[in-house]
Design a protein around this motif. Sequence first.
Motif, PDB file in Angstrom:
ATOM      1  N   LEU A   1     -27.275  15.097  10.557  1.00 35.65           N
ATOM      2  CA  LEU A   1     -26.931  14.066   9.581  1.00 35.65           C
ATOM      3  C   LEU A   1     -25.462  13.706   9.758  1.00 35.65           C
ATOM      4  N   VAL A   2     -25.188  12.419  10.054  1.00 40.68           N
ATOM      5  CA  VAL A   2     -23.817  11.973  10.288  1.00 40.68           C
ATOM      6  C   VAL A   2     -23.552  10.684   9.510  1.00 40.68           C
ATOM      7  N   GLY A   3     -22.297  10.281   9.469  1.00 40.42           N
ATOM      8  CA  GLY A   3     -21.923   9.009   8.873  1.00 40.42           C
ATOM      9  C   GLY A   3     -21.819   7.934   9.945  1.00 40.42           C
ATOM     10  N   ALA A   4     -21.112   6.846   9.641  1.00 37.44           N
ATOM     11  CA  ALA A   4     -20.966   5.742  10.603  1.00 37.44           C
ATOM     12  C   ALA A   4     -19.729   4.935  10.276  1.00 37.44           C
ATOM     13  N   ASP A   5     -19.201   4.270  11.299  1.00 32.90           N
ATOM     14  CA  ASP A   5     -18.063   3.372  11.116  1.00 32.90           C
ATOM     15  C   ASP A   5     -18.436   1.909  11.308  1.00 32.90           C
ATOM     16  N   ARG A   6     -19.496   1.642  12.062  1.00 34.10           N
ATOM     17  CA  ARG A   6     -20.006   0.276  12.184  1.00 34.10           C
ATOM     18  C   ARG A   6     -21.431   0.345  12.725  1.00 34.10           C
ATOM     19  N   ILE A   7     -22.309  -0.499  12.178  1.00 35.59           N
ATOM     20  CA  ILE A   7     -23.705  -0.532  12.605  1.00 35.59           C
ATOM     21  C   ILE A   7     -24.070  -1.971  12.960  1.00 35.59           C
ATOM     22  N   ALA A   8     -24.618  -2.153  14.157  1.00 33.26           N
ATOM     23  CA  ALA A   8     -24.994  -3.485  14.640  1.00 33.26           C
ATOM     24  C   ALA A   8     -26.371  -3.890  14.114  1.00 33.26           C
ATOM     25  N   LEU A   9     -26.719  -5.148  14.342  1.00 35.07           N
ATOM     26  CA  LEU A   9     -27.990  -5.682  13.846  1.00 35.07           C
ATOM     27  C   LEU A   9     -29.212  -4.956  14.403  1.00 35.07           C
ATOM     28  N   ASN A  10     -29.077  -4.409  15.613  1.00 30.85           N
ATOM     29  CA  ASN A  10     -30.235  -3.722  16.196  1.00 30.85           C
ATOM     30  C   ASN A  10     -30.290  -2.244  15.834  1.00 30.85           C
ATOM     31  N   GLY A  11     -29.325  -1.780  15.027  1.00 29.73           N
ATOM     32  CA  GLY A  11     -29.329  -0.398  14.595  1.00 29.73           C
ATOM     33  C   GLY A  11     -28.461   0.533  15.414  1.00 29.73           C
ATOM     34  N   ASP A  12     -27.779   0.028  16.442  1.00 32.95           N
ATOM     35  CA  ASP A  12     -26.819   0.856  17.179  1.00 32.95           C
ATOM     36  C   ASP A  12     -25.680   1.238  16.243  1.00 32.95           C
ATOM     37  N   VAL A  13     -25.218   2.485  16.361  1.00 32.66           N
ATOM     38  CA  VAL A  13     -24.252   3.020  15.400  1.00 32.66           C
ATOM     39  C   VAL A  13     -22.989   3.530  16.100  1.00 32.66           C
TER      40      VAL A  13
ATOM     41  N   PHE B   1     -14.204   6.628  19.151  1.00 29.66           N
ATOM     42  CA  PHE B   1     -15.594   6.463  18.726  1.00 29.66           C
ATOM     43  C   PHE B   1     -16.499   6.326  19.940  1.00 29.66           C
ATOM     44  N   ASP B   2     -17.789   6.565  19.735  1.00 35.11           N
ATOM     45  CA  ASP B   2     -18.799   6.195  20.712  1.00 35.11           C
ATOM     46  C   ASP B   2     -19.939   5.504  19.973  1.00 35.11           C
ATOM     47  N   VAL B   3     -20.897   4.989  20.714  1.00 37.85           N
ATOM     48  CA  VAL B   3     -22.011   4.242  20.112  1.00 37.85           C
ATOM     49  C   VAL B   3     -23.319   4.959  20.418  1.00 37.85           C
ATOM     50  N   THR B   4     -24.061   5.274  19.376  1.00 39.30           N
ATOM     51  CA  THR B   4     -25.378   5.892  19.501  1.00 39.30           C
ATOM     52  C   THR B   4     -26.446   4.812  19.458  1.00 39.30           C
ATOM     53  N   PRO B   5     -27.260   4.669  20.508  1.00 37.66           N
ATOM     54  CA  PRO B   5     -28.310   3.645  20.509  1.00 37.66           C
ATOM     55  C   PRO B   5     -29.331   3.875  19.402  1.00 37.66           C
TER      56      PRO B   5
ATOM     57  N   GLN C   1      -5.128  -5.054  11.936  1.00 37.52           N
ATOM     58  CA  GLN C   1      -4.734  -4.484  13.225  1.00 37.52           C
ATOM     59  C   GLN C   1      -4.618  -2.968  13.202  1.00 37.52           C
ATOM     60  N   THR C   2      -4.718  -2.353  12.026  1.00 41.68           N
ATOM     61  CA  THR C   2      -4.476  -0.914  11.935  1.00 41.68           C
ATOM     62  C   THR C   2      -5.566  -0.082  12.598  1.00 41.68           C
ATOM     63  N   ARG C   3      -6.844  -0.443  12.392  1.00 43.09           N
ATOM     64  CA  ARG C   3      -7.966   0.299  12.965  1.00 43.09           C
ATOM     65  C   ARG C   3      -9.044  -0.697  13.367  1.00 43.09           C
ATOM     66  N   PRO C   4      -9.374  -0.832  14.650  1.00 36.77           N
ATOM     67  CA  PRO C   4     -10.274  -1.896  15.084  1.00 36.77           C
ATOM     68  C   PRO C   4     -11.769  -1.634  14.944  1.00 36.77           C
ATOM     69  N   THR C   5     -12.197  -0.382  14.785  1.00 30.17           N
ATOM     70  CA  THR C   5     -13.633  -0.092  14.853  1.00 30.17           C
ATOM     71  C   THR C   5     -14.324  -0.098  13.496  1.00 30.17           C
ATOM     72  N   ALA C   6     -13.732   0.518  12.490  1.00 28.07           N
ATOM     73  CA  ALA C   6     -14.391   0.660  11.184  1.00 28.07           C
ATOM     74  C   ALA C   6     -14.533  -0.699  10.490  1.00 28.07           C
ATOM     75  N   ILE C   7     -15.744  -1.175  10.342  1.00 27.22           N
ATOM     76  CA  ILE C   7     -15.998  -2.514   9.800  1.00 27.22           C
ATOM     77  C   ILE C   7     -15.664  -2.602   8.321  1.00 27.22           C
ATOM     78  N   ASN C   8     -15.687  -1.486   7.599  1.00 26.74           N
ATOM     79  CA  ASN C   8     -15.368  -1.527   6.170  1.00 26.74           C
ATOM     80  C   ASN C   8     -13.974  -2.069   5.912  1.00 26.74           C
ATOM     81  N   LEU C   9     -13.060  -1.830   6.835  1.00 28.43           N
ATOM     82  CA  LEU C   9     -11.704  -2.365   6.724  1.00 28.43           C
ATOM     83  C   LEU C   9     -11.743  -3.887   6.645  1.00 28.43           C
TER      84      LEU C   9
ATOM     85  N   ASP D   1     -21.169  -4.799  21.453  1.00 28.83           N
ATOM     86  CA  ASP D   1     -20.202  -5.735  20.875  1.00 28.83           C
ATOM     87  C   ASP D   1     -19.190  -5.046  19.953  1.00 28.83           C
ATOM     88  N   ILE D   2     -19.327  -3.741  19.748  1.00 28.20           N
ATOM     89  CA  ILE D   2     -18.433  -3.026  18.831  1.00 28.20           C
ATOM     90  C   ILE D   2     -17.141  -2.645  19.560  1.00 28.20           C
ATOM     91  N   PRO D   3     -15.989  -3.056  19.041  1.00 29.22           N
ATOM     92  CA  PRO D   3     -14.729  -2.651  19.675  1.00 29.22           C
ATOM     93  C   PRO D   3     -14.490  -1.157  19.458  1.00 29.22           C
TER      94      PRO D   3
END
Length: 347
Positions: A232-244, A313-317, A85-93, A282-284
Amino acid sequence: MRSVVWSNNCLTLLNQTLLPNKVEYIECNDWQRAAEAIRRLEVRGAPAIGAAAAFALVLGARELTGLEFCKFKHKLAATAEALRQTRPTAINLFWAIDRMLGVVNRLPPNTAADTAIAALEQEAIAIAQEDRTVNEKMAAHGAGLFTTPTTVLTHCNAGALATVALGTALGVIRKAWSQGNITGVFADETRPLLQGARLTAWELMQDGIPVTLITDNMAGWVMKNKMVQAVLVGADRIALNGDVANKIGTYSVAILAKEHGIPFYVAAPVSTFDFTINSGTDIPIEERCATEVTSLGGNCVAPAGVQVFNPAFDVTPHTLISAIITEYGLLQAPYQESIKQLAALRK
């Protein structure tokens, strides 16, 4: 300078909310303090959050010494849920927590709690050590994109502070710099918490890499004047279609890069990919408190009571992304196919 350190049954975290003005470490002797550090962004960056959560579970498990295994698992699962519950977006958690719980779930039902705790500690250590190796591999693959002297723009902080060591996007920059192919970096300040100004600029200056700090709304003008040749940037979650999903403002930078014909690269380990969601819709998206926007450096900069929208966060297509750099190599369009192949490699 390491962001996450495990020693003598204590999790020590570099307090990133105080940088660059003060270097202070937080000693977490219980999982609740570690969870609070994640929530407050005292430790931040998707890989670093994952490692911190893994060690937080070890701390939580140590509080359950002496319980029979069934009760041990039940209470550990409750601790894991609180950490989620601490951070909802970063999938590594979530990836790290699931990996830790998987260790316990594979143990036989008559396992002693002490045995389970030892197994959890070894897994958390492995997660941290693997992050270092993964970053080094990403750096090597990503540096291959830069074969001539290049100035890059980056957003937020995807360096050693955001990982266990080296960094994702900044890891690539460090490697390409060592090869003579990075001439300098433009760092967006990255409102509202100024992680580009406070952290990225500080990291690069520590390494002697030329860095120029700009406000977020200067990126387009910098590109128009041909002052940078890549993003050049990092990411917190990447979907199956490559949205970041990445720090708020990344989407705007990607649009500007496309408009100016500049390649836009993302560096992220496999642990940042969410193979369960089809697209970025689908990314929270975490929304944070209004004071992060209405205040700056502890000083109020907005009228009292003003309405605030503060997504973190925002989502880059995927259509705006030139390549995704992973420890397995470069992913390029069509991302649906290349990410499926990556998922198979992970297994």
